[in-house]
Design a protein around this motif. Sequence first.
Motif, mmCIF file in Angstrom:
data_model
loop_
_atom_site.group_PDB
_atom_site.id
_atom_site.type_symbol
_atom_site.label_atom_id
_atom_site.label_comp_id
_atom_site.label_asym_id
_atom_site.label_seq_id
_atom_site.Cartn_x
_atom_site.Cartn_y
_atom_site.Cartn_z
ATOM 1 N N ARG A 61 119.372 7.686 59.965
ATOM 2 C CA ARG A 61 117.949 7.779 60.338
ATOM 3 C C ARG A 61 117.549 6.598 61.219
ATOM 4 N NH1 ARG A 61 115.271 9.069 54.375
ATOM 5 N NH2 ARG A 61 116.409 11.022 53.953
ATOM 6 N N SER A 62 116.740 6.879 62.254
ATOM 7 C CA SER A 62 116.219 5.797 63.087
ATOM 8 C C SER A 62 114.933 6.244 63.754
ATOM 9 C CB SER A 62 117.238 5.374 64.158
ATOM 10 O OG SER A 62 117.470 6.418 65.066
ATOM 11 N N CYS A 63 114.139 5.262 64.165
ATOM 12 C CA CYS A 63 112.859 5.517 64.837
ATOM 13 C C CYS A 63 112.716 4.526 65.975
ATOM 14 C CB CYS A 63 111.705 5.389 63.846
ATOM 15 S SG CYS A 63 110.075 5.353 64.616
ATOM 16 N N ASP A 64 112.279 5.006 67.146
ATOM 17 C CA ASP A 64 112.089 4.156 68.319
ATOM 18 C C ASP A 64 110.654 4.252 68.808
ATOM 19 O OD1 ASP A 64 114.794 3.384 68.409
ATOM 20 O OD2 ASP A 64 115.323 5.231 69.464
ATOM 21 N N PHE A 65 110.051 3.103 69.077
ATOM 22 C CA PHE A 65 108.725 3.042 69.694
ATOM 23 C C PHE A 65 108.895 3.214 71.203
ATOM 24 C CE2 PHE A 65 105.669 0.150 71.850
ATOM 25 C CZ PHE A 65 104.532 0.915 71.666
ATOM 26 N N ILE A 66 108.242 4.220 71.788
ATOM 27 C CA ILE A 66 108.382 4.516 73.211
ATOM 28 C C ILE A 66 107.319 3.821 74.035
ATOM 29 C CG2 ILE A 66 108.546 6.351 74.931
ATOM 30 C CD1 ILE A 66 110.804 6.294 72.839
ATOM 31 N N GLY A 67 106.053 3.898 73.595
ATOM 32 C CA GLY A 67 104.964 3.280 74.345
ATOM 33 C C GLY A 67 103.625 3.706 73.791
ATOM 34 N N ALA A 68 102.539 3.156 74.370
ATOM 35 C CA ALA A 68 101.186 3.481 73.906
ATOM 36 C C ALA A 68 100.226 3.415 75.077
ATOM 37 C CB ALA A 68 100.740 2.528 72.794
ATOM 38 N N ILE A 69 99.222 4.302 75.052
ATOM 39 C CA ILE A 69 98.160 4.307 76.051
ATOM 40 C C ILE A 69 96.827 4.462 75.330
ATOM 41 C CG2 ILE A 69 99.618 5.241 77.898
ATOM 42 C CD1 ILE A 69 98.386 7.997 77.321
ATOM 43 N N PRO A 70 95.709 3.981 75.913
ATOM 44 C CA PRO A 70 94.402 4.143 75.263
ATOM 45 C C PRO A 70 94.074 5.611 75.023
ATOM 46 C CG PRO A 70 94.273 2.570 77.066
ATOM 47 C CD PRO A 70 95.621 3.213 77.165
ATOM 48 N N ALA A 71 93.489 5.904 73.858
ATOM 49 C CA ALA A 71 93.158 7.285 73.514
ATOM 50 C C ALA A 71 91.891 7.764 74.201
ATOM 51 C CB ALA A 71 93.013 7.424 71.997
ATOM 52 N N ASN A 72 90.966 6.825 74.515
ATOM 53 C CA ASN A 72 89.710 7.177 75.183
ATOM 54 C C ASN A 72 88.934 8.255 74.424
ATOM 55 O OD1 ASN A 72 90.158 5.355 77.336
ATOM 56 N ND2 ASN A 72 91.428 6.864 78.390
ATOM 57 N N ILE A 73 88.813 8.069 73.113
ATOM 58 C CA ILE A 73 88.045 8.979 72.263
ATOM 59 C C ILE A 73 86.805 8.224 71.786
ATOM 60 C CG2 ILE A 73 88.054 10.367 70.163
ATOM 61 C CD1 ILE A 73 91.057 10.599 70.439
ATOM 62 N N PRO A 74 85.599 8.672 72.160
ATOM 63 C CA PRO A 74 84.377 7.908 71.822
ATOM 64 C C PRO A 74 84.207 7.651 70.338
ATOM 65 C CG PRO A 74 83.896 9.623 73.437
ATOM 66 C CD PRO A 74 85.303 9.865 72.966
ATOM 67 N N THR A 75 84.644 8.606 69.492
ATOM 68 C CA THR A 75 84.414 8.456 68.044
ATOM 69 C C THR A 75 85.388 7.499 67.380
ATOM 70 O OG1 THR A 75 85.781 10.413 67.658
ATOM 71 C CG2 THR A 75 83.402 10.749 67.840
ATOM 72 N N VAL A 76 86.464 7.123 68.052
ATOM 73 C CA VAL A 76 87.436 6.186 67.481
ATOM 74 C C VAL A 76 87.757 5.093 68.502
ATOM 75 C CG1 VAL A 76 88.517 7.627 65.730
ATOM 76 C CG2 VAL A 76 89.217 7.895 68.091
ATOM 77 N N PRO A 77 86.800 4.192 68.758
ATOM 78 C CA PRO A 77 87.044 3.139 69.750
ATOM 79 C C PRO A 77 88.215 2.253 69.351
ATOM 80 C CG PRO A 77 85.094 2.658 68.423
ATOM 81 C CD PRO A 77 85.490 4.063 68.113
ATOM 82 N N GLY A 78 89.000 1.855 70.343
ATOM 83 C CA GLY A 78 90.145 0.995 70.094
ATOM 84 C C GLY A 78 91.393 1.736 69.723
ATOM 85 N N ALA A 79 91.341 3.073 69.628
ATOM 86 C CA ALA A 79 92.516 3.832 69.233
ATOM 87 C C ALA A 79 93.497 3.950 70.400
ATOM 88 C CB ALA A 79 92.119 5.228 68.751
ATOM 89 N N GLN A 80 94.781 4.101 70.059
ATOM 90 C CA GLN A 80 95.848 4.256 71.049
ATOM 91 C C GLN A 80 96.633 5.536 70.750
ATOM 92 O OE1 GLN A 80 97.099 1.661 73.443
ATOM 93 N NE2 GLN A 80 95.113 0.716 73.165
ATOM 94 N N ILE A 81 97.127 6.194 71.805
ATOM 95 C CA ILE A 81 98.062 7.299 71.645
ATOM 96 C C ILE A 81 99.459 6.704 71.695
ATOM 97 C CG2 ILE A 81 98.938 9.459 72.583
ATOM 98 C CD1 ILE A 81 96.196 9.968 73.766
ATOM 99 N N VAL A 82 100.151 6.720 70.578
ATOM 100 C CA VAL A 82 101.454 6.067 70.439
ATOM 101 C C VAL A 82 102.551 7.124 70.479
ATOM 102 C CG1 VAL A 82 102.899 4.637 68.948
ATOM 103 C CG2 VAL A 82 100.441 4.192 69.104
ATOM 104 N N SER A 83 103.571 6.890 71.311
ATOM 105 C CA SER A 83 104.715 7.800 71.411
ATOM 106 C C SER A 83 105.889 7.233 70.624
ATOM 107 C CB SER A 83 105.119 7.993 72.879
ATOM 108 O OG SER A 83 104.062 8.569 73.628
ATOM 109 N N LEU A 84 106.500 8.072 69.797
ATOM 110 C CA LEU A 84 107.603 7.663 68.933
ATOM 111 C C LEU A 84 108.730 8.683 69.018
ATOM 112 C CD1 LEU A 84 105.449 6.817 65.796
ATOM 113 C CD2 LEU A 84 106.460 5.138 67.325
#
Length: 363
Positions: A61-84
């Motif tokens: 088993r393994s997991c790799d962090f690919i990257g993250a970009i801002p989610a730009n969702i008004p109801t959740v400020p500061g959130a990121q879309i994270v790719s794994l």
Amino acid sequence: MVPNPIGPECIRVTKVYDWVVLTNRDRNKVQIPEECFAAIEDARHDGNTITATCSEVVGTRSCDFIGAIPANIPTVPGAQIVSLAFHVHIRVQFFCNGEPIPGCNFVVPVSFMDEVILCFPEGTEINCNIFDVQCTVVLNQMLGDMVVLDVTMCKDVQVEAEVKLEVEAKFCGPRPVIPIEEDGFICPTPRFPQQCPTFFPTLNCDCQGSADFTGEATISVREGGIGGLTTGQLDLTALVCDQCTLSGSRIQVTFLDTLGPTPIGTPDDDIDQSFTFTASDFNQPVCDLARGTLTVTGTGTITPAGGLPENAGFTLTLTDLDPGGDTATLTINGSSTMVMISLTEGANPGLEVEVGDCERFPV
């Protein structure tokens, strides 16, 4: 004995900024090795029964962090879309009449890509792992020399950072350095990533309350400026900070208007003033426990009879005064529909109201 009283202490810990569990299920086409496929075909030609199993290879088993970009969702400020990316190796074994087929024990890699919205402020790290893998061979979907694996993967994803917290405990160190009077560089106080307060962790409450009523009631309903007092069947359920958690709150109202004159009469007796209302967002409640009252505001959706759903704000006030003094008042203000519900234990038998304190950290 050296005294060791409980008091404010400093600890270094890994703080969890966000935490989700993900589940993937997919069917993967896997190439059967040439020698194995030939053996399977020969066995089938002779009328034998072919079965197969698949299982996770331990330690792959393994997991790799690919990257993250801002989610730009008004109801959740500061959130990121994270790719794994999640990876595991699966062992496939074919059998002929229950006996292993030589050359038909092989290992294949299986991977899943996920995008997930997380509170992922600068200075934090992603800690992800796979905690369960289930696999089944789908023999009725063999495509030539390809076999289909039905794989389910359960993953745990946490956003973490090492921080120092003040807690009620015993022992700690090191102590602050005693400053020496001299000119020189002074190290700044460490700064830790700011929490995303809008969606993790779940907010606790200082108080909690509930109300429940089912029966006939006279309320005020105005739609487009038309309407007023009307009598009908009211079903109201309210839970505010259930188990002292703001996310455990809900309000659901259903009103079925009884057409015709109300006990006091209205000029709009022939208008159906039925509606439903469901609360979706809650602000922190304000309580006066000495008087047994709780007030909470928020937003939701109201749907009038024959109309379209519309956004609405609400204010709910509960009073818990036993015996016989319970009250519940709910106002709902939509773009075209306005509702006032005022219930008392005397006028509305069966009304149940409870208001109480919350202990954030029970002893």
